[in-house]
Write a protein that holds these residues in place. Structure first.
Motif, PDB file in Angstrom:
ATOM      1  N   MET A   1       0.828  -1.195   0.000  1.00 25.77           N
ATOM      2  CA  MET A   1       0.000   0.000   0.000  1.00 25.77           C
ATOM      3  C   MET A   1       0.869   1.253   0.000  1.00 25.77           C
ATOM      4  O   MET A   1       0.603   2.186  -0.732  1.00 25.77           O
ATOM      5  N   THR A   2       1.908   1.261   0.803  1.00 27.13           N
ATOM      6  CA  THR A   2       2.733   2.450   0.923  1.00 27.13           C
ATOM      7  C   THR A   2       3.511   2.725  -0.362  1.00 27.13           C
ATOM      8  O   THR A   2       3.592   3.875  -0.797  1.00 27.13           O
TER       9      THR A   2
ATOM     10  N   GLU B   1      -6.374  10.618  -3.553  1.00 26.50           N
ATOM     11  CA  GLU B   1      -5.696   9.457  -2.974  1.00 26.50           C
ATOM     12  C   GLU B   1      -6.160   9.205  -1.543  1.00 26.50           C
ATOM     13  O   GLU B   1      -6.314   8.060  -1.128  1.00 26.50           O
ATOM     14  N   LEU B   2      -6.395  10.263  -0.786  1.00 24.35           N
ATOM     15  CA  LEU B   2      -6.879  10.092   0.583  1.00 24.35           C
ATOM     16  C   LEU B   2      -8.290   9.507   0.601  1.00 24.35           C
ATOM     17  O   LEU B   2      -8.596   8.642   1.426  1.00 24.35           O
ATOM     18  N   VAL B   3      -9.142   9.955  -0.304  1.00 26.98           N
ATOM     19  CA  VAL B   3     -10.490   9.402  -0.400  1.00 26.98           C
ATOM     20  C   VAL B   3     -10.426   7.935  -0.794  1.00 26.98           C
ATOM     21  O   VAL B   3     -11.137   7.087  -0.239  1.00 26.98           O
TER      22      VAL B   3
ATOM     23  N   ARG C   1     -11.002   2.204   0.755  1.00 27.25           N
ATOM     24  CA  ARG C   1     -10.414   0.872   0.888  1.00 27.25           C
ATOM     25  C   ARG C   1     -10.398   0.424   2.341  1.00 27.25           C
ATOM     26  O   ARG C   1     -10.671  -0.736   2.648  1.00 27.25           O
ATOM     27  N   ARG C   2     -10.062   1.336   3.248  1.00 28.26           N
ATOM     28  CA  ARG C   2     -10.014   0.986   4.664  1.00 28.26           C
ATOM     29  C   ARG C   2     -11.421   0.657   5.174  1.00 28.26           C
ATOM     30  O   ARG C   2     -11.599  -0.275   5.958  1.00 28.26           O
ATOM     31  N   GLY C   3     -12.399   1.414   4.728  1.00 30.53           N
ATOM     32  CA  GLY C   3     -13.783   1.147   5.132  1.00 30.53           C
ATOM     33  C   GLY C   3     -14.288  -0.186   4.634  1.00 30.53           C
ATOM     34  O   GLY C   3     -14.986  -0.927   5.333  1.00 30.53           O
TER      35      GLY C   3
ATOM     36  N   GLY D   1     -15.567  -5.918   5.645  1.00 31.04           N
ATOM     37  CA  GLY D   1     -15.451  -7.229   5.038  1.00 31.04           C
ATOM     38  C   GLY D   1     -15.957  -7.296   3.626  1.00 31.04           C
ATOM     39  O   GLY D   1     -16.072  -8.377   3.051  1.00 31.04           O
ATOM     40  N   GLN D   2     -16.258  -6.162   3.026  1.00 31.91           N
ATOM     41  CA  GLN D   2     -16.722  -6.154   1.633  1.00 31.91           C
ATOM     42  C   GLN D   2     -15.537  -6.340   0.708  1.00 31.91           C
ATOM     43  O   GLN D   2     -14.404  -5.974   1.017  1.00 31.91           O
ATOM     44  N   SER D   3     -15.796  -6.887  -0.447  1.00 31.14           N
ATOM     45  CA  SER D   3     -14.779  -7.106  -1.442  1.00 31.14           C
ATOM     46  C   SER D   3     -15.113  -6.297  -2.684  1.00 31.14           C
ATOM     47  O   SER D   3     -16.276  -6.083  -3.004  1.00 31.14           O
TER      48      SER D   3
END
Length: 65
Positions: free
Chosen positions: A1-2, A46-48, A53-55, A60-62
């Motif tokens: 990710m980084t 990018e922050l959004v 992605r974190r949410g 547990g959604q894909s």
């Protein structure tokens, strides 16, 4: 990710700098407001994207179909 985030932000930094140079005007100075604004939009995007992605990871959604 980084690594992906750094690569993406580096690309947008170079792109916004190139646009700042190309659209600098008759005095041929770097247009800081334009380049900074474009980079700010890229950073916000990018922050959004990271927040979405974190949410999804928390719930547990894909993203796969």
């Amino acid at each position: 990710m980084t690594k992906k985030l750094v690569r993406s932000l580096s690309f947008f930094a170079v792109l916004s700098a190139a646009v700042g140079f190309l659209l600098s005007g008759a005095d041929r100075t770097f247009d800081w407001r334009l380049a900074g604004g474009l980079f700010a939009i890229a950073l916000a995007g990018e922050l959004v994207r990271a927040r979405i992605r974190r949410g999804r990871a928390r719930s547990g959604q894909s993203s796969e179909v």
